[in-house]
Design a protein around this motif. Sequence first.
Motif, PDB file in Angstrom:
ATOM      1  N   LEU A  95      16.116  12.732   2.025  1.00 35.86           N
ATOM      2  CA  LEU A  95      14.767  12.171   2.071  1.00 35.86           C
ATOM      3  C   LEU A  95      14.490  11.658   3.480  1.00 35.86           C
ATOM      4  CD1 LEU A  95      14.693  10.197  -1.281  1.00 35.86           C
ATOM      5  CD2 LEU A  95      13.240  12.140  -0.699  1.00 35.86           C
ATOM      6  N   SER A  96      14.278  12.585   4.397  1.00 34.05           N
ATOM      7  CA  SER A  96      14.157  12.197   5.800  1.00 34.05           C
ATOM      8  C   SER A  96      12.724  12.281   6.325  1.00 34.05           C
ATOM      9  CB  SER A  96      15.054  13.089   6.664  1.00 34.05           C
ATOM     10  OG  SER A  96      14.714  14.457   6.491  1.00 34.05           O
ATOM     11  N   GLY A  97      11.771  12.768   5.546  1.00 38.06           N
ATOM     12  CA  GLY A  97      10.404  12.913   6.033  1.00 38.06           C
ATOM     13  C   GLY A  97       9.576  11.666   5.796  1.00 38.06           C
ATOM     14  N   GLY A 103       0.833  -1.192   0.000  1.00 35.81           N
ATOM     15  CA  GLY A 103       0.000   0.000   0.000  1.00 35.81           C
ATOM     16  C   GLY A 103       0.864   1.237   0.000  1.00 35.81           C
ATOM     17  N   ARG A 104       0.389   2.310   0.582  1.00 33.45           N
ATOM     18  CA  ARG A 104       1.159   3.549   0.636  1.00 33.45           C
ATOM     19  C   ARG A 104       2.472   3.324   1.389  1.00 33.45           C
ATOM     20  NH1 ARG A 104       0.085   9.138   0.541  1.00 33.45           N
ATOM     21  NH2 ARG A 104      -2.156   8.782   0.323  1.00 33.45           N
ATOM     22  N   MET A 105       3.545   3.873   0.841  1.00 34.40           N
ATOM     23  CA  MET A 105       4.867   3.726   1.451  1.00 34.40           C
ATOM     24  C   MET A 105       5.531   5.085   1.554  1.00 34.40           C
ATOM     25  SD  MET A 105       6.157   0.326  -0.663  1.00 34.40           S
ATOM     26  CE  MET A 105       7.744   0.242   0.185  1.00 34.40           C
ATOM     27  N   ALA A 106       6.320   5.280   2.619  1.00 35.39           N
ATOM     28  CA  ALA A 106       7.063   6.521   2.796  1.00 35.39           C
ATOM     29  C   ALA A 106       8.129   6.635   1.708  1.00 35.39           C
ATOM     30  CB  ALA A 106       7.715   6.557   4.172  1.00 35.39           C
ATOM     31  N   PRO A 107       8.521   7.871   1.347  1.00 38.87           N
ATOM     32  CA  PRO A 107       9.550   8.042   0.313  1.00 38.87           C
ATOM     33  C   PRO A 107      10.819   7.245   0.587  1.00 38.87           C
ATOM     34  CG  PRO A 107       8.537  10.146   0.818  1.00 38.87           C
ATOM     35  CD  PRO A 107       7.988   9.158   1.804  1.00 38.87           C
ATOM     36  N   ALA A 108      11.282   7.247   1.837  1.00 38.97           N
ATOM     37  CA  ALA A 108      12.516   6.527   2.150  1.00 38.97           C
ATOM     38  C   ALA A 108      12.364   5.028   1.959  1.00 38.97           C
ATOM     39  CB  ALA A 108      12.951   6.841   3.583  1.00 38.97           C
ATOM     40  N   ALA A 144       6.470  16.476   3.609  1.00 30.46           N
ATOM     41  CA  ALA A 144       7.381  16.815   4.710  1.00 30.46           C
ATOM     42  C   ALA A 144       8.793  17.040   4.194  1.00 30.46           C
ATOM     43  CB  ALA A 144       7.358  15.707   5.761  1.00 30.46           C
ATOM     44  N   CYS A 145       9.230  16.233   3.229  1.00 23.00           N
ATOM     45  CA  CYS A 145      10.554  16.437   2.633  1.00 23.00           C
ATOM     46  C   CYS A 145      10.622  17.791   1.937  1.00 23.00           C
ATOM     47  CB  CYS A 145      10.859  15.321   1.641  1.00 23.00           C
ATOM     48  SG  CYS A 145      11.023  13.666   2.342  1.00 23.00           S
ATOM     49  N   ALA A 146       9.562  18.149   1.231  1.00 19.80           N
ATOM     50  CA  ALA A 146       9.541  19.424   0.513  1.00 19.80           C
ATOM     51  C   ALA A 146       9.522  20.605   1.482  1.00 19.80           C
ATOM     52  CB  ALA A 146       8.335  19.479  -0.416  1.00 19.80           C
ATOM     53  N   GLU A 147       8.796  20.477   2.587  1.00 19.47           N
ATOM     54  CA  GLU A 147       8.814  21.540   3.596  1.00 19.47           C
ATOM     55  C   GLU A 147      10.224  21.737   4.136  1.00 19.47           C
ATOM     56  OE1 GLU A 147       4.253  21.174   5.380  1.00 19.47           O
ATOM     57  OE2 GLU A 147       5.960  20.440   6.543  1.00 19.47           O
ATOM     58  N   ARG A 148      10.927  20.643   4.343  1.00 15.88           N
ATOM     59  CA  ARG A 148      12.314  20.738   4.825  1.00 15.88           C
ATOM     60  C   ARG A 148      13.198  21.416   3.780  1.00 15.88           C
ATOM     61  NH1 ARG A 148      16.864  16.974   5.310  1.00 15.88           N
ATOM     62  NH2 ARG A 148      18.060  17.535   7.157  1.00 15.88           N
TER      63      ARG A 148
END
Length: 233
Positions: free
Chosen positions: A141-143, A109-114, A148-152
Amino acid sequence: MALMQDDFVAPFSLDSAPVRGRVARVAGAALDPILRRHDYPWPVAMLLGEAITLAALVGSLLKVEGRLVVQAQGQGPVPLLVAEHQSGGGLRGYARLADGAGDMLAREGRMAPAALLGAGRLVMTLDFGGGEAPYQGVVELSGETLAACAERYFRTSEQTETRIALAVGEVVGAGAPQWRGGGVLMQRIAADDARGDPAEDWSRASHLFATVTDEEMLDPALPADRLLYRLFH
């Protein structure tokens, strides 16, 4: 004036508050053809759709001719993901899967970027063309999410307080299923005499922004202007 409901990016601002932003909807004329063309596994299609929506939001901020490229790369099952916003609003996107990754990801299913990309980095490049050197910013790629990565990225590379919400989903209606993407980007701008306490106003706007849901950003029956009114009124 009501905003069109699909395939657009529009600016907004909040009266008497140090806030400006963009709201985006991408669907039948942009996102759906890109994701259908390659028949990506669901988690890859979701992340690529978010990257394309992010490229549309950030690219619309540019005041010069050029193309904005959002690129995520790592050592995971999806080592490369690229989304591009071109002058005039054109969008492109591509994801490269490692050998054998398709079958594994088809069950996810949905997975975090990392988790998809592995340890890596998010790169945003503004290419002006004409032989001019491009401008590039990089963050890890820590979010937990691409937003969240883009905000960082904005916090570290642009020193701009930014909130980003991204949603992608396959919406089933009366016709064939359609991939839809929605996003909202909000930035803090410098205060002036017309505004009150900018820190308090930004905090209040940030709390309201955090309440937006994926369903609201993707709902074809909820026009973007009504979404913004519901969110900030």
